[in-house]
Motif scaffolding. Structure first.
Motif, PDB file in Angstrom:
ATOM      1  N   VAL A 110      23.926  21.778  31.238  1.00 20.31           N
ATOM      2  CA  VAL A 110      24.350  21.891  29.915  1.00 20.31           C
ATOM      3  C   VAL A 110      24.010  20.936  28.993  1.00 20.31           C
ATOM      4  O   VAL A 110      23.220  20.869  27.936  1.00 20.31           O
ATOM      5  CB  VAL A 110      25.927  22.296  29.746  1.00 20.31           C
ATOM      6  CG1 VAL A 110      26.228  21.965  28.139  1.00 20.31           C
ATOM      7  CG2 VAL A 110      26.178  23.693  30.043  1.00 20.31           C
ATOM      8  N   ASP A 111      24.266  19.391  29.588  1.00 18.77           N
ATOM      9  CA  ASP A 111      23.819  18.279  29.215  1.00 18.77           C
ATOM     10  C   ASP A 111      22.471  18.052  28.807  1.00 18.77           C
ATOM     11  O   ASP A 111      21.684  17.717  27.773  1.00 18.77           O
ATOM     12  CB  ASP A 111      24.308  17.079  29.652  1.00 18.77           C
ATOM     13  CG  ASP A 111      25.817  16.835  29.795  1.00 18.77           C
ATOM     14  OD1 ASP A 111      26.451  17.356  28.852  1.00 18.77           O
ATOM     15  OD2 ASP A 111      26.266  16.123  30.626  1.00 18.77           O
ATOM     16  N   ALA A 112      21.534  18.600  29.710  1.00 16.82           N
ATOM     17  CA  ALA A 112      20.047  18.678  29.660  1.00 16.82           C
ATOM     18  C   ALA A 112      19.561  19.513  28.564  1.00 16.82           C
ATOM     19  O   ALA A 112      18.531  19.333  27.885  1.00 16.82           O
ATOM     20  CB  ALA A 112      19.517  18.734  31.071  1.00 16.82           C
ATOM     21  N   LEU A 113      20.335  20.556  28.700  1.00 17.94           N
ATOM     22  CA  LEU A 113      19.744  21.691  27.530  1.00 17.94           C
ATOM     23  C   LEU A 113      20.186  21.142  26.131  1.00 17.94           C
ATOM     24  O   LEU A 113      19.418  21.377  25.353  1.00 17.94           O
ATOM     25  CB  LEU A 113      20.703  23.045  27.742  1.00 17.94           C
ATOM     26  CG  LEU A 113      20.214  24.248  26.898  1.00 17.94           C
ATOM     27  CD1 LEU A 113      19.214  24.923  27.367  1.00 17.94           C
ATOM     28  CD2 LEU A 113      21.605  25.080  26.538  1.00 17.94           C
ATOM     29  N   VAL A 114      21.218  20.800  25.850  1.00 17.07           N
ATOM     30  CA  VAL A 114      21.714  20.127  24.636  1.00 17.07           C
ATOM     31  C   VAL A 114      20.585  18.877  24.051  1.00 17.07           C
ATOM     32  O   VAL A 114      20.190  18.985  23.109  1.00 17.07           O
ATOM     33  CB  VAL A 114      23.067  19.545  24.837  1.00 17.07           C
ATOM     34  CG1 VAL A 114      23.339  18.433  23.433  1.00 17.07           C
ATOM     35  CG2 VAL A 114      23.945  20.569  24.733  1.00 17.07           C
ATOM     36  N   GLN A 115      20.125  17.988  25.425  1.00 14.06           N
ATOM     37  CA  GLN A 115      19.163  17.125  24.752  1.00 14.06           C
ATOM     38  C   GLN A 115      17.860  17.751  24.443  1.00 14.06           C
ATOM     39  O   GLN A 115      17.265  17.487  23.683  1.00 14.06           O
ATOM     40  CB  GLN A 115      18.805  16.212  26.157  1.00 14.06           C
ATOM     41  CG  GLN A 115      20.015  15.379  26.367  1.00 14.06           C
ATOM     42  CD  GLN A 115      19.719  14.223  27.285  1.00 14.06           C
ATOM     43  OE1 GLN A 115      19.241  14.597  28.386  1.00 14.06           O
ATOM     44  NE2 GLN A 115      19.796  13.031  27.117  1.00 14.06           N
ATOM     45  N   TRP A 116      17.381  18.859  25.197  1.00 14.96           N
ATOM     46  CA  TRP A 116      16.309  19.545  24.879  1.00 14.96           C
ATOM     47  C   TRP A 116      16.352  20.345  23.309  1.00 14.96           C
ATOM     48  O   TRP A 116      15.314  20.112  22.735  1.00 14.96           O
ATOM     49  CB  TRP A 116      16.045  20.573  26.034  1.00 14.96           C
ATOM     50  CG  TRP A 116      15.034  21.614  25.551  1.00 14.96           C
ATOM     51  CD1 TRP A 116      13.579  21.458  25.770  1.00 14.96           C
ATOM     52  CD2 TRP A 116      15.186  22.965  25.679  1.00 14.96           C
ATOM     53  NE1 TRP A 116      13.043  22.714  25.694  1.00 14.96           N
ATOM     54  CE2 TRP A 116      13.885  23.597  25.320  1.00 14.96           C
ATOM     55  CE3 TRP A 116      16.395  23.837  25.347  1.00 14.96           C
ATOM     56  CZ2 TRP A 116      13.650  24.969  25.237  1.00 14.96           C
ATOM     57  CZ3 TRP A 116      16.035  25.432  25.091  1.00 14.96           C
ATOM     58  CH2 TRP A 116      14.842  25.537  25.176  1.00 14.96           C
ATOM     59  N   VAL A 117      17.407  20.804  23.173  1.00 14.48           N
ATOM     60  CA  VAL A 117      17.745  21.442  21.875  1.00 14.48           C
ATOM     61  C   VAL A 117      17.474  20.479  20.838  1.00 14.48           C
ATOM     62  O   VAL A 117      16.847  20.498  19.810  1.00 14.48           O
ATOM     63  CB  VAL A 117      18.976  22.081  21.677  1.00 14.48           C
ATOM     64  CG1 VAL A 117      19.201  22.699  20.101  1.00 14.48           C
ATOM     65  CG2 VAL A 117      18.839  23.379  22.675  1.00 14.48           C
ATOM     66  N   ASP A 118      18.251  19.132  21.021  1.00 12.80           N
ATOM     67  CA  ASP A 118      17.997  18.179  19.970  1.00 12.80           C
ATOM     68  C   ASP A 118      16.603  17.561  19.908  1.00 12.80           C
ATOM     69  O   ASP A 118      16.317  17.031  18.522  1.00 12.80           O
ATOM     70  CB  ASP A 118      19.004  17.108  20.733  1.00 12.80           C
ATOM     71  CG  ASP A 118      19.275  16.069  19.283  1.00 12.80           C
ATOM     72  OD1 ASP A 118      19.478  16.412  18.363  1.00 12.80           O
ATOM     73  OD2 ASP A 118      19.448  14.789  19.616  1.00 12.80           O
ATOM     74  N   GLY A 119      15.737  18.012  20.817  1.00 12.81           N
ATOM     75  CA  GLY A 119      14.454  17.360  20.484  1.00 12.81           C
ATOM     76  C   GLY A 119      13.748  18.313  19.416  1.00 12.81           C
ATOM     77  O   GLY A 119      12.417  17.931  19.382  1.00 12.81           O
ATOM     78  N   PHE A 120      14.038  19.280  19.402  1.00 15.65           N
ATOM     79  CA  PHE A 120      13.398  20.270  18.429  1.00 15.65           C
ATOM     80  C   PHE A 120      13.419  19.952  17.020  1.00 15.65           C
ATOM     81  O   PHE A 120      14.657  19.575  16.635  1.00 15.65           O
ATOM     82  CB  PHE A 120      13.609  21.767  18.463  1.00 15.65           C
ATOM     83  CG  PHE A 120      13.214  22.573  19.854  1.00 15.65           C
ATOM     84  CD1 PHE A 120      12.046  23.318  19.756  1.00 15.65           C
ATOM     85  CD2 PHE A 120      14.304  22.473  20.990  1.00 15.65           C
ATOM     86  CE1 PHE A 120      11.770  23.987  21.038  1.00 15.65           C
ATOM     87  CE2 PHE A 120      13.642  23.427  21.834  1.00 15.65           C
ATOM     88  CZ  PHE A 120      12.656  24.225  21.843  1.00 15.65           C
ATOM     89  N   SER A 121      12.272  19.991  16.093  1.00 17.74           N
ATOM     90  CA  SER A 121      12.640  19.880  14.728  1.00 17.74           C
ATOM     91  C   SER A 121      13.220  21.165  14.225  1.00 17.74           C
ATOM     92  O   SER A 121      13.282  22.268  15.221  1.00 17.74           O
ATOM     93  CB  SER A 121      11.293  19.725  14.153  1.00 17.74           C
ATOM     94  OG  SER A 121      10.525  21.148  13.985  1.00 17.74           O
TER      95      SER A 121
END
Length: 170
Positions: A110-121
Motif C-alpha cells: 500500500v505504501d509503495a502504491l501510494v508513492q507510485w500514485v503520488d508520482g503521477f501528474s
C-alpha cells in the motif's frame, strides 16, 4: 463509481480503505488463515494475496510501459477471460508465506502504491490516455479509475467478506 477531486483525495481514500481492510485481520490467527467457510469464496490468506496481486499488476503495467516494454494485460500468458487462473497464481505465490508476513507485505505494498500514485501528474492520473496501458478498455479509462477499481473498491468489498468469514467461523 466514486470519483476524486484530486490526487490527494485518491491517496487518502486508498490509505483509509486499506487501513480498515488490514485491521479486519487483527484477530485472524495463523492457524485459521487458510480456513474456508461456506458462503465466502476466499480464505483470509487468499483475500490478502488477491490485493497484493492487483497492486503489483498495476505498478507492473506502468513500469513496463515506462521501460518501453510491451504491457501484458492482465498478466503475461493470461487473458481477461481467465481471471480464475490469474487469481490462483496470486494465491499460489503467497501460499507458504507466514500470515503475519503477508499482512506486513500488504501494508508495504500500500505504501509503495501510494508513492507510485503520488508520482503521477494530475493530467496523467485523471485525463483519459494518461498511460497507454490505461487505454486498453473500450471506454479509455483514466489511470485513477484503474487504481480505484483494483484497490479502493475491493478493499471495501473484501472487508464485508472477511467479516462474514469471521462471523461464520464463530
Amino acid at each position: 463509481m466514486q470519483g476524486y477531486e484530486s490526487k490527494e483525495a485518491l491517496i487518502a481514500e486508498i490509505r483509509k480503505t486499506a487501513r480498515l481492510f488490514a485491521a479486519e485481520f487483527d484477530d485472524v490467527a495463523e492457524a485459521d488463515a487458510d480456513s474456508t467457510v461456506e458462503g465466502v469464496d476466499r480464505t483470509p490468506r487468499e483475500m490478502l494475496a488477491y490485493q497484493l496481486g492487483w497492486m503489483g499488476l498495476l505498478r507492473g503495467w506502468d513500469a513496463d510501459e515506462l521501460a518501453g516494454k510491451d504491457v501484458a494485460m492482465p498478466a503475461p500468458g493470461c487473458k481477461w477471460n481467465q481471471m480464475g487462473v490469474l487469481y490462483q497464481g496470486f494465491y499460489d505465490e503467497h501460499r507458504a508465506e507466514p500470515f503475519e508476513h503477508l499482512r506486513r507485505s500488504f501494508e508495504d505494498d500500500v505504501d509503495a502504491l501510494v508513492q507510485w500514485v503520488d508520482g503521477f501528474s494530475d493530467e496523467e492520473l485523471f485525463e483519459p490516455g494518461g498511460r497507454a496501458w490505461a487505454r486498453s478498455t473500450p471506454s479509455n479509462w483514466p489511470v485513477w479509475k484503474w487504481i480505484h477499481t483494483n484497490t479502493v473498491a475491493p478493499f471495501k468489498t473484501f472487508r464485508s467478506k472477511i467479516r462474514k468469514w469471521k462471523k461464520l467461523r464463530g
